[in-house]
Design a protein around this motif. Structure first.
Motif, mmCIF file in Angstrom:
data_model
loop_
_atom_site.group_PDB
_atom_site.id
_atom_site.type_symbol
_atom_site.label_atom_id
_atom_site.label_comp_id
_atom_site.label_asym_id
_atom_site.label_seq_id
_atom_site.Cartn_x
_atom_site.Cartn_y
_atom_site.Cartn_z
ATOM 1 N N GLU A 1 40.089 38.997 35.089
ATOM 2 C CA GLU A 1 39.458 40.485 35.176
ATOM 3 C C GLU A 1 38.288 40.396 34.755
ATOM 4 O OE1 GLU A 1 40.762 38.957 31.044
ATOM 5 O OE2 GLU A 1 41.737 38.925 32.977
ATOM 6 N N GLU A 2 37.471 39.599 34.133
ATOM 7 C CA GLU A 2 35.963 39.409 33.962
ATOM 8 C C GLU A 2 35.138 39.003 35.008
ATOM 9 O OE1 GLU A 2 34.862 37.727 30.319
ATOM 10 O OE2 GLU A 2 36.582 37.889 29.394
ATOM 11 N N MET A 3 35.713 38.761 36.215
ATOM 12 C CA MET A 3 35.072 38.535 37.523
ATOM 13 C C MET A 3 34.571 39.894 38.193
ATOM 14 S SD MET A 3 36.663 35.299 39.131
ATOM 15 C CE MET A 3 38.106 36.015 39.610
ATOM 16 N N PRO A 4 33.681 40.079 38.810
ATOM 17 C CA PRO A 4 33.258 41.303 39.607
ATOM 18 C C PRO A 4 34.386 41.596 40.488
ATOM 19 C CG PRO A 4 31.349 39.834 39.729
ATOM 20 C CD PRO A 4 32.487 39.210 38.846
ATOM 21 N N GLU A 5 34.654 42.995 40.984
ATOM 22 C CA GLU A 5 35.481 43.438 41.865
ATOM 23 C C GLU A 5 35.945 42.787 43.172
ATOM 24 O OE1 GLU A 5 38.750 45.750 42.401
ATOM 25 O OE2 GLU A 5 37.408 45.942 40.627
ATOM 26 N N ILE A 6 34.687 42.121 43.708
ATOM 27 C CA ILE A 6 34.969 41.709 44.994
ATOM 28 C C ILE A 6 36.015 40.326 44.916
ATOM 29 C CG2 ILE A 6 32.530 40.410 44.840
ATOM 30 C CD1 ILE A 6 32.613 40.244 47.869
ATOM 31 N N TYR A 7 35.620 39.703 43.796
ATOM 32 C CA TYR A 7 36.425 38.490 43.618
ATOM 33 C C TYR A 7 37.911 38.538 43.310
ATOM 34 C CZ TYR A 7 31.854 36.739 43.945
ATOM 35 O OH TYR A 7 30.546 36.392 44.108
ATOM 36 N N LEU A 8 38.158 39.796 42.428
ATOM 37 C CA LEU A 8 39.645 40.437 42.350
ATOM 38 C C LEU A 8 40.373 40.679 43.490
ATOM 39 C CD1 LEU A 8 38.795 42.570 39.223
ATOM 40 C CD2 LEU A 8 39.807 40.301 39.293
ATOM 41 N N THR A 9 39.597 41.301 44.397
ATOM 42 C CA THR A 9 40.113 41.554 45.865
ATOM 43 C C THR A 9 40.655 40.276 46.530
ATOM 44 O OG1 THR A 9 38.883 43.729 45.892
ATOM 45 C CG2 THR A 9 39.714 42.664 48.078
ATOM 46 N N ILE A 10 39.608 39.296 46.454
ATOM 47 C CA ILE A 10 39.871 37.854 47.108
ATOM 48 C C ILE A 10 40.913 37.182 46.415
ATOM 49 C CG2 ILE A 10 39.050 35.651 47.389
ATOM 50 C CD1 ILE A 10 36.256 36.970 47.826
ATOM 51 N N ALA A 11 40.935 37.397 45.005
ATOM 52 C CA ALA A 11 42.251 36.796 44.401
ATOM 53 C C ALA A 11 43.883 37.546 45.099
ATOM 54 C CB ALA A 11 42.056 36.981 42.896
ATOM 55 N N LYS A 12 43.723 38.641 45.300
ATOM 56 C CA LYS A 12 45.026 39.307 45.618
ATOM 57 C C LYS A 12 45.480 38.860 47.255
ATOM 58 C CE LYS A 12 44.430 43.305 42.643
ATOM 59 N NZ LYS A 12 43.779 44.832 42.368
ATOM 60 N N LYS A 13 44.053 38.808 47.859
ATOM 61 C CA LYS A 13 44.253 38.645 49.513
ATOM 62 C C LYS A 13 44.355 37.304 49.712
ATOM 63 C CE LYS A 13 42.113 42.902 51.149
ATOM 64 N NZ LYS A 13 41.037 43.500 52.019
ATOM 65 N N GLU A 14 43.892 36.395 48.985
ATOM 66 C CA GLU A 14 44.125 35.085 49.226
ATOM 67 C C GLU A 14 44.388 34.183 48.135
ATOM 68 O OE1 GLU A 14 40.488 33.444 51.318
ATOM 69 O OE2 GLU A 14 39.637 35.445 51.212
ATOM 70 N N SER A 15 43.695 33.905 46.995
ATOM 71 C CA SER A 15 44.312 33.145 45.970
ATOM 72 C C SER A 15 43.558 33.210 44.822
ATOM 73 C CB SER A 15 44.720 31.811 46.069
ATOM 74 O OG SER A 15 43.412 30.941 46.226
ATOM 75 N N LEU A 16 43.764 33.138 43.554
ATOM 76 C CA LEU A 16 42.881 33.173 42.440
ATOM 77 C C LEU A 16 41.984 32.016 42.448
ATOM 78 C CD1 LEU A 16 41.987 34.165 39.630
ATOM 79 C CD2 LEU A 16 43.722 32.892 38.502
ATOM 80 N N GLN A 17 42.381 30.664 42.890
ATOM 81 C CA GLN A 17 41.709 29.682 42.866
ATOM 82 C C GLN A 17 40.694 30.014 43.998
ATOM 83 O OE1 GLN A 17 43.149 25.963 45.094
ATOM 84 N NE2 GLN A 17 42.787 25.107 43.070
ATOM 85 N N ARG A 18 40.777 30.464 45.009
ATOM 86 C CA ARG A 18 39.747 30.664 46.030
ATOM 87 C C ARG A 18 38.714 31.905 45.471
ATOM 88 N NH1 ARG A 18 37.454 28.494 50.086
ATOM 89 N NH2 ARG A 18 35.591 29.048 48.897
ATOM 90 N N ALA A 19 39.043 32.712 44.871
ATOM 91 C CA ALA A 19 38.172 33.667 44.091
ATOM 92 C C ALA A 19 37.366 33.279 43.039
ATOM 93 C CB ALA A 19 38.959 34.963 43.465
ATOM 94 N N VAL A 20 37.963 32.308 42.296
ATOM 95 C CA VAL A 20 37.106 31.718 41.143
ATOM 96 C C VAL A 20 36.254 30.718 41.724
ATOM 97 C CG1 VAL A 20 37.360 29.910 39.186
ATOM 98 C CG2 VAL A 20 39.023 31.712 39.479
ATOM 99 N N ALA A 21 36.544 29.890 42.822
ATOM 100 C CA ALA A 21 35.520 28.992 43.556
ATOM 101 C C ALA A 21 34.538 29.935 44.182
ATOM 102 C CB ALA A 21 36.378 28.379 44.503
#
Length: 341
Positions: free
Chosen positions: A295-315
């Motif tokens: 939740e401390e990542m910017p919004e765009i990465y939260l969207t990526i986490a939902k659509k792809e994966s949390l691992q992909r968003a963090v990377a």
């Protein structure tokens, strides 16, 4: 006649028939109205220069040498030097300089902080591995412009995707893309030697004698040899009806040997091992933190986490960070602050 059409007419008069003509582009994924002044490749170049990812390159390490001095290369200055080398070669052959510049300026947008060390960490972390050339494509197609991407032409995306390494060029659809692939190596080998000598990690005398005899005994001579050989060899091929650009066998072998020397002694050598391990530690801690606190990542990465994966968003989030931002976040998250009563 509008300005763009004049430029396209000029291309037909000045470029060799094997070049990539802007009027014949494969186009963009999302169709757009053409610009009245700029060709499609000029527009791509401008979009890359105006991107946030391009600006962040100024604070990303080229080789992990702590750059207290102003004269060491960063990922941004490396990118500019690649563009310079590639454009000189392209003009010498008669290729599309605007396409070359766009590919060159965008080729390293996906590079991680702390140079090769960052890529190694994300490659171990991300399922399926991490490669900076693929991340550069992801930046321009998925991450930039609040997730809409830059909608670049297929030729530019293809050149960015296939710029890495010294392997086959069969997947590169333009000669311009091949020029950038070689220019990347020419640029970083020469300027990394220069920076390593400046840092006291290397001397000209340590370079293999057979390489020095073939390429030259200083960075200026080596780069001059590589560029002129590439232009001559490529022009000879084209004039003989062979649609190939590249170096002669002797010069190419010398460049490969020089690259192997640099990887063994500088990029992956013991000289910078302590600093590389520090960089890896910082990145590993940040990865773990954002996996536990997405939740401390910017919004765009939260969207990526939902659509792809949390691992992909963090990377994606970690890959976009500059060295300075990584250090800032690490200190903010993990270093205790003074408590004042």
């Amino acid at each position: 006649m509008i300005v763009r059409e004049k430029i396209q007419s000029f291309e037909s008069l000045t470029l060799i028939k094997e070049a990539a003509f802007s009027k014949n582009t494969l186009g963009r994924k999302i169709r757009e109205e053409e610009d009245c002044i700029r060709t499609c490749y000029m527009l791509d170049r401008d979009r890359i220069i105006q991107s946030k990812s391009f600006r962040r390159l100024k604070h990303k390490t080229q080789v992990y040498i702590k750059t207290f001095g102003d004269h060491y290369r960063t990922r941004l200055t490396h990118t500019l030097e690649v563009s310079q080398v590639a454009r000189n070669i392209g003009v010498g052959i008669g290729l599309n300089e605007n396409l070359i510049e766009a590919i060159a300026l965008g080729h390293d947008l996906g590079h991680v902080a702390f140079a090769h060390n960052g890529e190694e960490v994300l490659n171990e972390y991300l399922k399926g591995g991490f490669r900076h050339n693929e991340q550069s494509v992801r930046v321009v197609t998925r991450l930039e412009n609040d997730g809409r991407g830059l909608n670049l032409t297929e030729e530019v995306i293809n050149g960015i995707l296939n710029h890495s390494g010294l392997g086959t060029t069969k997947d590169i659809i333009t000669l311009e893309g091949i020029v950038v692939k070689f220019s990347d190596k020419m640029a970083y080998l020469n300027h990394d030697i220069d920076d390593s000598i400046r840092a006291g990690l290397l001397s000209e005398e340590q370079l293999p004698k057979d390489i020095v005899e073939v390429l030259g005994d200083n960075s200026t001579l080596r780069l001059d040899t590589l560029i002129k050989d590439f232009v001559k060899t490529s022009n000879d091929n084209i004039n003989n009806g062979i649609k190939e650009v590249g170096l002669s066998k002797e010069i190419n072998a010398a460049m490969i040997e020089l690259r192997e020397f640099m990887f063994k002694n500088i990029y992956l050598g013991d000289t910078l091992k302590v600093e590389r391990n520090k960089a890896k530690f910082i990145l590993e801690q940040l990865i773990k933190y954002f996996e536990e606190n997405p939740e401390e990542m910017p919004e765009i990465y939260l969207t990526i986490a939902k659509k792809e994966s949390l691992q992909r968003a963090v990377a994606d989030y970690i890959a976009g960070m500059s060295d300075d931002y990584c250090l800032l976040l690490f200190n903010k998250i993990f270093v205790p602050k003074a408590i004042i009563d």
